[in-house]
Write a protein that holds these residues in place. Structure first.
Motif, PDB file in Angstrom:
ATOM      1  N   SER A 309       0.812  -1.223   0.000  1.00 27.90           N
ATOM      2  CA  SER A 309       0.000   0.000   0.000  1.00 27.90           C
ATOM      3  C   SER A 309       0.843   1.269   0.000  1.00 27.90           C
ATOM      4  O   SER A 309       0.451   2.275  -0.595  1.00 27.90           O
ATOM      5  CB  SER A 309      -0.940   0.004   1.206  1.00 27.90           C
ATOM      6  N   HIS A 310       2.004   1.282   0.671  1.00 31.11           N
ATOM      7  CA  HIS A 310       2.796   2.506   0.767  1.00 31.11           C
ATOM      8  C   HIS A 310       3.362   2.936  -0.585  1.00 31.11           C
ATOM      9  O   HIS A 310       3.744   4.086  -0.769  1.00 31.11           O
ATOM     10  CB  HIS A 310       3.936   2.324   1.771  1.00 31.11           C
ATOM     11  N   ALA A 311       3.412   2.013  -1.552  1.00 24.92           N
ATOM     12  CA  ALA A 311       3.961   2.348  -2.861  1.00 24.92           C
ATOM     13  C   ALA A 311       2.880   2.587  -3.906  1.00 24.92           C
ATOM     14  O   ALA A 311       3.176   2.931  -5.048  1.00 24.92           O
ATOM     15  CB  ALA A 311       4.888   1.233  -3.341  1.00 24.92           C
ATOM     16  N   VAL A 312       1.625   2.411  -3.515  1.00 23.12           N
ATOM     17  CA  VAL A 312       0.522   2.516  -4.458  1.00 23.12           C
ATOM     18  C   VAL A 312      -0.094   3.911  -4.401  1.00 23.12           C
ATOM     19  O   VAL A 312      -0.368   4.432  -3.315  1.00 23.12           O
ATOM     20  CB  VAL A 312      -0.562   1.452  -4.153  1.00 23.12           C
ATOM     21  N   SER A 313      -0.303   4.517  -5.543  1.00 22.70           N
ATOM     22  CA  SER A 313      -1.037   5.787  -5.618  1.00 22.70           C
ATOM     23  C   SER A 313      -2.332   5.548  -6.392  1.00 22.70           C
ATOM     24  O   SER A 313      -2.335   4.851  -7.417  1.00 22.70           O
ATOM     25  CB  SER A 313      -0.197   6.874  -6.302  1.00 22.70           C
ATOM     26  N   VAL A 314      -3.420   6.105  -5.882  1.00 16.81           N
ATOM     27  CA  VAL A 314      -4.748   5.859  -6.448  1.00 16.81           C
ATOM     28  C   VAL A 314      -5.342   7.190  -6.916  1.00 16.81           C
ATOM     29  O   VAL A 314      -5.306   8.184  -6.193  1.00 16.81           O
ATOM     30  CB  VAL A 314      -5.677   5.210  -5.398  1.00 16.81           C
ATOM     31  N   THR A 332      -8.109  13.183 -11.163  1.00 14.44           N
ATOM     32  CA  THR A 332      -7.854  13.753  -9.847  1.00 14.44           C
ATOM     33  C   THR A 332      -6.364  13.627  -9.522  1.00 14.44           C
ATOM     34  O   THR A 332      -5.618  12.932 -10.227  1.00 14.44           O
ATOM     35  CB  THR A 332      -8.656  13.022  -8.759  1.00 14.44           C
ATOM     36  N   ALA A 333      -5.948  14.267  -8.465  1.00 11.98           N
ATOM     37  CA  ALA A 333      -4.599  14.045  -7.951  1.00 11.98           C
ATOM     38  C   ALA A 333      -4.528  12.647  -7.346  1.00 11.98           C
ATOM     39  O   ALA A 333      -5.544  12.090  -6.904  1.00 11.98           O
ATOM     40  CB  ALA A 333      -4.258  15.095  -6.900  1.00 11.98           C
ATOM     41  N   ALA A 334      -3.332  12.062  -7.321  1.00 14.29           N
ATOM     42  CA  ALA A 334      -3.153  10.710  -6.780  1.00 14.29           C
ATOM     43  C   ALA A 334      -3.008  10.772  -5.260  1.00 14.29           C
ATOM     44  O   ALA A 334      -2.383  11.689  -4.711  1.00 14.29           O
ATOM     45  CB  ALA A 334      -1.930  10.057  -7.400  1.00 14.29           C
ATOM     46  N   VAL A 335      -3.604   9.789  -4.587  1.00  9.02           N
ATOM     47  CA  VAL A 335      -3.491   9.653  -3.132  1.00  9.02           C
ATOM     48  C   VAL A 335      -2.707   8.387  -2.832  1.00  9.02           C
ATOM     49  O   VAL A 335      -2.996   7.317  -3.368  1.00  9.02           O
ATOM     50  CB  VAL A 335      -4.882   9.586  -2.469  1.00  9.02           C
ATOM     51  N   LEU A 336      -1.691   8.528  -1.979  1.00  9.73           N
ATOM     52  CA  LEU A 336      -0.799   7.402  -1.706  1.00  9.73           C
ATOM     53  C   LEU A 336      -1.376   6.441  -0.671  1.00  9.73           C
ATOM     54  O   LEU A 336      -1.876   6.860   0.373  1.00  9.73           O
ATOM     55  CB  LEU A 336       0.558   7.914  -1.203  1.00  9.73           C
ATOM     56  N   GLY A 337      -1.300   5.168  -0.993  1.00  9.21           N
ATOM     57  CA  GLY A 337      -1.438   4.074  -0.056  1.00  9.21           C
ATOM     58  C   GLY A 337      -2.671   3.992   0.797  1.00  9.21           C
ATOM     59  O   GLY A 337      -2.603   3.533   1.934  1.00  9.21           O
ATOM     60  N   SER A 338      -3.841   4.421   0.310  1.00  9.29           N
ATOM     61  CA  SER A 338      -5.044   4.327   1.127  1.00  9.29           C
ATOM     62  C   SER A 338      -6.144   3.596   0.371  1.00  9.29           C
ATOM     63  O   SER A 338      -6.449   3.960  -0.771  1.00  9.29           O
ATOM     64  CB  SER A 338      -5.543   5.720   1.519  1.00  9.29           C
TER      65      SER A 338
END
Length: 417
Positions: A309-314, A332-338
């Protein structure tokens, strides 16, 4: 002959000396007269009758006493403006007919009203008209409101600390007659740890005034989101969620000397379990006058992330379609690891009203890992009967039936449509 020449020379010398003395005396007299002379005024000085002054002052004092009862402020005309033409208005107000834009007002403080010799009152000023607008945040609550929360935030760059002050909550709607509320505060995407306020006993309008500190780096600050959960504790010590506030930090300017005081209305949390691929919440609005379709991507929940999750941007990709043909898309802007990212981003598309029967919107939730291919987590399509059914069709039809209003709903994501 020598004596004659001497006599003639003496006479001529005497005459020259007499002339020199005369010229000198004349010049001295002129200079003396100049020192004693003064320049006559071109216009006579206008004198003011003392009786008129006292009469004006007594009249003004009477007016002041009468106006003081109504708590109004006298509007006084200085003596320099006497004699000008004034047009009478209602309520004892007057306006100058021929205003001089170059008139310089008298400066300097006045010790008292009596020092304004010859001044008179032409009306009053109502101080109520110059008050700051009343703060209605504690009085104006929309229909169906379940509570309102006030808080403040401040970020200290040097120590990398986020200071959150929980101020108060008003108009709570508890499940029972009595209410003992408290608040949990999260800094998303970390949902495992939280800070908690004290419990306030038997009140629907708790005053907290508590301070909390989160340690967060300046690089990650704008990717974080504050989450407030307001609970009620019943007599059996069970916790009942009354509402929540989600507040992304990415659009805020947080500095050491910028303390933001904010209020937000509580929202009900979606207590239903997320669908297989997660859910997405967004608002739709259509402005028929401007021909503009607006989408507000709010948040997603229960996403099934692929990889660490810490390396994933959504992020979310919003696409406008017409007859299933691509028209335009925005991200949208990417949100990291959530797995529960919060966006609160607004997008607008041009869409004529005649195109609404053939247009549709596709919202795709995508994840990206550096060096790897983008992966689709889920997708939802909203539009007319030609493309959609169920909640997606209802959302679209409600948007059309309520022009210029934001219609907000949750939708289940599907992996392929």
């Amino acid at each position: 002959t020598e004596q004659a020449v001497a006599v003639a020379g003496g006479i001529i010398g005497g005459i020259l000396l007499f002339v020199l003395i005369g010229i000198t005396a004349y010049l001295l007299w002129k200079k003396f007269c100049h020192l004693l002379s003064y320049e006559k005024l071109t216009t006579p000085v206008k004198t003011t009758n003392a009786n008129a002054i006292f009469q004006d002052q007594s009249t003004s004092e009477i007016q002041l006493k009468s106006t003081s009862r109504s708590r109004s402020v006298p509007f006084i005309i200085p003596p320099t403006l006497h004699g000008r033409d004034w047009i009478n208005l209602t309520n004892e107000e007057q306006v100058q007919e021929d205003s001089d834009p170059y008139m310089i007002s008298q400066s300097g403080p006045r010790s008292s009203f009596h020092s304004l010799a010859g001044a008179y009152v032409v009306g009053t000023i109502n101080p109520e008209l110059y008050k700051f607008p009343e703060d209605k945040s504690e009085t104006d609550f929309p229909e169906g409101n379940i509570g309102r929360l006030w808080f403040s935030i401040e970020y200290e760059q040097e120590s990398e600390k986020l200071y959150v002050s929980l101020i108060k909550v008003r108009k709570l709607q508890p499940p029972a007659d009595s209410c003992s509320p408290f608040v949990k505060i999260y800094l998303l995407p970390d949902e495992r740890s939280f800070l908690q306020s004290k419990t306030k006993r038997k009140t629907l309008n708790p005053q907290f005034d508590e301070n909390f500190v989160f340690q967060v780096s300046s690089k990650m600050l704008l990717q974080r989101t504050l989450k407030f959960l307001v609970y009620h504790v019943d007599k059996q010590k069970k916790h009942h969620l009354l509402g929540q506030v989600i507040f992304p930090l990415k659009n805020e300017t947080l500095t050491d000397d910028n303390k933001l005081v904010i209020w937000r209305d509580l929202e009900k949390e979606n207590l239903e379990p997320p669908s297989d691929y997660g859910d997405i919440q967004f608002s739709l609005s259509y402005n028929d006058y401007l021909g503009r379709l607006t989408v507000v991507v709010l948040r997603a929940r229960g996403l099934k992330l692929q990889g660490e999750s810490h390396a994933v941007s959504v992020y979310v990709k919003v696409s406008l379609m017409n007859h299933n043909k691509f028209i335009k898309s925005k991200k949208t802007a990417a949100v990291l690891g959530s797995p529960n990212p919060v966006y609160n981003e607004t997008f607008s598309f041009k869409a004529d009203q005649t195109e609404l029967d053939t247009a549709s919107l596709s919202l795709s939730v995508l994840q990206s890992i550096k060096g790897e291919k983008t992966h689709l987590l889920g997708r939802v399509v909203v539009g007319p009967f030609m493309y959609t059914r169920g909640k997606e069709l209802e959302h679209w039809n409600e948007m059309i039936s309520k022009p210029k209003e934001l219609v907000k709903r949750w939708h289940a994501l599907c992996h392929s449509i």
